[in-house]
Design an enzyme around this catalytic site. Sequence first.
Site, PDB file in Angstrom:
ATOM      1  N   ASN A  39      15.164 -50.290 -20.392  1.00  0.00           N
ATOM      2  CA  ASN A  39      13.916 -49.658 -19.975  1.00  0.00           C
ATOM      3  C   ASN A  39      13.141 -49.163 -21.189  1.00  0.00           C
ATOM      4  O   ASN A  39      12.456 -49.916 -21.852  1.00  0.00           O
ATOM      5  CB  ASN A  39      14.230 -48.530 -18.982  1.00  0.00           C
ATOM      6  CG  ASN A  39      12.988 -47.866 -18.426  1.00  0.00           C
ATOM      7  OD1 ASN A  39      11.894 -48.382 -18.562  1.00  0.00           O
ATOM      8  ND2 ASN A  39      13.150 -46.720 -17.811  1.00  0.00           N
ATOM      9  N   CYS A  40      13.233 -47.886 -21.539  1.00  0.00           N
ATOM     10  CA  CYS A  40      12.453 -47.305 -22.631  1.00  0.00           C
ATOM     11  C   CYS A  40      13.385 -46.867 -23.762  1.00  0.00           C
ATOM     12  O   CYS A  40      14.596 -46.796 -23.589  1.00  0.00           O
ATOM     13  CB  CYS A  40      11.628 -46.124 -22.127  1.00  0.00           C
ATOM     14  SG  CYS A  40      12.561 -44.913 -21.176  1.00  0.00           S
ATOM     15  N   MET A 248      10.936 -40.797 -24.685  1.00  0.00           N
ATOM     16  CA  MET A 248      10.911 -42.253 -24.829  1.00  0.00           C
ATOM     17  C   MET A 248       9.756 -42.795 -23.993  1.00  0.00           C
ATOM     18  O   MET A 248       9.914 -43.131 -22.825  1.00  0.00           O
ATOM     19  CB  MET A 248      12.230 -42.853 -24.351  1.00  0.00           C
ATOM     20  CG  MET A 248      13.439 -42.408 -25.141  1.00  0.00           C
ATOM     21  SD  MET A 248      14.979 -43.133 -24.525  1.00  0.00           S
ATOM     22  CE  MET A 248      15.228 -42.174 -23.023  1.00  0.00           C
ATOM     23  N   CYS A 250       6.759 -42.249 -21.752  1.00  0.00           N
ATOM     24  CA  CYS A 250       6.015 -41.294 -20.934  1.00  0.00           C
ATOM     25  C   CYS A 250       6.638 -39.911 -20.914  1.00  0.00           C
ATOM     26  O   CYS A 250       6.064 -38.939 -21.371  1.00  0.00           O
ATOM     27  CB  CYS A 250       5.887 -41.852 -19.528  1.00  0.00           C
ATOM     28  SG  CYS A 250       5.255 -40.695 -18.319  1.00  0.00           S
ATOM     29  N   SER A 252      10.576 -39.591 -20.453  1.00  0.00           N
ATOM     30  CA  SER A 252      12.024 -39.717 -20.379  1.00  0.00           C
ATOM     31  C   SER A 252      12.663 -39.167 -21.652  1.00  0.00           C
ATOM     32  O   SER A 252      12.403 -39.667 -22.745  1.00  0.00           O
ATOM     33  CB  SER A 252      12.406 -41.187 -20.193  1.00  0.00           C
ATOM     34  OG  SER A 252      13.803 -41.345 -20.127  1.00  0.00           O
ATOM     35  N   ASN A 271      17.022 -45.884 -22.560  1.00  0.00           N
ATOM     36  CA  ASN A 271      17.266 -45.647 -21.141  1.00  0.00           C
ATOM     37  C   ASN A 271      17.534 -46.984 -20.463  1.00  0.00           C
ATOM     38  O   ASN A 271      16.912 -47.993 -20.805  1.00  0.00           O
ATOM     39  CB  ASN A 271      16.061 -44.951 -20.500  1.00  0.00           C
ATOM     40  CG  ASN A 271      16.256 -44.712 -19.019  1.00  0.00           C
ATOM     41  OD1 ASN A 271      15.879 -45.537 -18.184  1.00  0.00           O
ATOM     42  ND2 ASN A 271      16.837 -43.581 -18.671  1.00  0.00           N
ATOM     43  N   TYR A 407      15.558 -37.183 -13.731  1.00  0.00           N
ATOM     44  CA  TYR A 407      14.286 -37.647 -14.261  1.00  0.00           C
ATOM     45  C   TYR A 407      13.171 -37.351 -13.256  1.00  0.00           C
ATOM     46  O   TYR A 407      13.245 -37.797 -12.106  1.00  0.00           O
ATOM     47  CB  TYR A 407      14.425 -39.145 -14.500  1.00  0.00           C
ATOM     48  CG  TYR A 407      13.264 -39.875 -15.101  1.00  0.00           C
ATOM     49  CD1 TYR A 407      12.804 -39.572 -16.364  1.00  0.00           C
ATOM     50  CD2 TYR A 407      12.674 -40.932 -14.413  1.00  0.00           C
ATOM     51  CE1 TYR A 407      11.769 -40.296 -16.940  1.00  0.00           C
ATOM     52  CE2 TYR A 407      11.644 -41.657 -14.976  1.00  0.00           C
ATOM     53  CZ  TYR A 407      11.186 -41.339 -16.237  1.00  0.00           C
ATOM     54  OH  TYR A 407      10.168 -42.055 -16.799  1.00  0.00           O
ATOM     55  N   GLU A 412       3.531 -43.056 -10.144  1.00  0.00           N
ATOM     56  CA  GLU A 412       2.505 -44.070 -10.029  1.00  0.00           C
ATOM     57  C   GLU A 412       2.247 -44.364  -8.550  1.00  0.00           C
ATOM     58  O   GLU A 412       1.952 -43.472  -7.774  1.00  0.00           O
ATOM     59  CB  GLU A 412       2.902 -45.296 -10.850  1.00  0.00           C
ATOM     60  CG  GLU A 412       3.126 -44.957 -12.319  1.00  0.00           C
ATOM     61  CD  GLU A 412       3.603 -46.126 -13.157  1.00  0.00           C
ATOM     62  OE1 GLU A 412       3.861 -47.193 -12.607  1.00  0.00           O
ATOM     63  OE2 GLU A 412       3.708 -45.954 -14.374  1.00  0.00           O
ATOM     64  N   GLY A 546       2.003 -40.416 -17.303  1.00  0.00           N
ATOM     65  CA  GLY A 546       2.185 -40.052 -18.696  1.00  0.00           C
ATOM     66  C   GLY A 546       1.148 -40.622 -19.634  1.00  0.00           C
ATOM     67  O   GLY A 546       0.960 -40.121 -20.732  1.00  0.00           O
TER      68      GLY A 546
END
Length: 576
Positions: A39-40, A248, A250, A252, A271, A407, A412, A546
């Site tokens: 992910n991020c 990371m 936005c 996280s 993540n 989290y 969105e 974010g």
Amino acid sequence: MVGKSMGLKMMPETVAKAHLRGDIHYHDLDYSPMTSMTNCCLIDFDEMFSQGFKIGNTDVFPPKSIGQATVMMVQIFDAVASSQYGGSSCNRADQLLAPYAEMNYKNHLEEAKKWVSPEKQDDYARNETKKDIYSAMEQLEYGINTINSTQGQTPFTTVNFGLGTSWIEREIQMDILKIRIKGLGKQHRTAIFPKLIFTLKKGLNFKEGDPNYDIKELAIDCATKRMYPDILMYDKIIELTGSFKSPMGCRSFLQGWKDENGKEVNSGRMNLGVVTLNLPRIAMESKKDQGLFWEIFDEKMELVKKALLNKVDRIKEAKPQNAPILYQSGAFGKRLKDDENVDQLFTHRRATVSVGYIGLYEVGTVFYGPKWENDPEAHDFTVEITKRLHEYCLKWEKEYDYHFSLYSTPAESLTDTFCELDIKRFGRIKNVTDKEYYTNSFHYDVRKNPTPFEKLTFEKDYPVYASGGFIHYCEYPNLRQNPKALEAVWDWAYDKVGYLGTNTSIDHCYKCGFNGDFKPTAKGFECPVCGNRDPETCDVVKRTCGYLGNPQKRPMVHGRHKEIASRVKNMKLGQI
């Protein structure tokens, strides 16, 4: 759609059905579990710069100037964005880049010795280095805004800065802000990326008399005109997450972590994905019976666990050569050989995998009515929900040795999706589903127009448990004429919240010169003075999670923000 269809078939049937029902949301089905992407992340730029790296067929050597370093940053951001599906961040950019600007300074000093009188050599070298720094920071800003990842989007990038104290580090900080204030191109449009995050720290830049207070003043000016930078409160971030680091992307956050040698490691970690729980549905299913609420809650958390483990298992199947920029060129810290197991970068709690949640405000409303924000019992109940979510994370962490984090989801379109499904199931319940959206995570009901102080006081207790991802927003009118009002909120919030974003009116019409908030209509946003809607002659920038976005020119973040045009009259943009 192909990715989502295949992903649903690749996950356990009970998880797929729960996702389709709306009990949970398995995030990023476009990519996961069809691919083994992460992910991020926080990119390990220090490692990549110092050791060099490879992109495509090219070996890239360590930079020898700040200009080379920022060009490489853009290349790395682009390559990483094409190898994962979430945001990526540069931690402490001013301190990262300073050694390379120092190389510029030394070169200019040597040059000055040939042509400049001794008493003016240092001034000459500094002035030339300052020009180099400005050019490099401008290069970074334009570079990121002129690239697309293989996913067809500008990479979702974040740059954190603010802790450096040398004259070079200060210059980097100021130029990042000056360039953002100036804007992009001939029309000086607001840059959407990179997201800027400025670190506030008492004794460094917090109050007048601190050595970097002038940079804080510039950051305030920038936020009133361009909405960024967001603010990290140095001491509070350490309190909440165990060490200081940028999020990371936005929101996280990694937790403090040390390697086998006892060295604190932040950059080079990542993540592995998010699964979000539909809390309002559990509240409505329980029919105001808190005992039944907890029974259903426990049942749904087993589904969340199964979904998250499915994400982890899928990502562990990746081979280092599948994403060489991540696994073999240093973005994830360690450099693996083709036959090595990528799981060594994830396990022992080095990576996070996240439990998301949505709709605490609606849960409170179901049990305590629509004016529960000042009810201590209601407050304690909703905080208890985050505490129990966190306790599940701790339990799974001990069992599986990955860091399960709580989290506060950047929901969105999920604010709509969950609610739409629940309207079909429960009907239109006043102040719960009749709004046609849920309030994200722990946020205050924006329809009530709280002051920044009311909003932050209400929200501050939740990230104590949801430290794996959080951000607080405050809504403001146009602040250009009153920057001290924004500073007052930043100062007041320092000891209360860790991460603070600004929502203010920064739309601009190039036809009539209006600055402020454009009017939402069925055909798009229009200037309230001259009615202009032409995206070429207006700059409309809105924030619903974010990141920022320009809904006049293209859909916002992943194209999921349809509520911007349709509901902005009735809601504040900080809702999600």
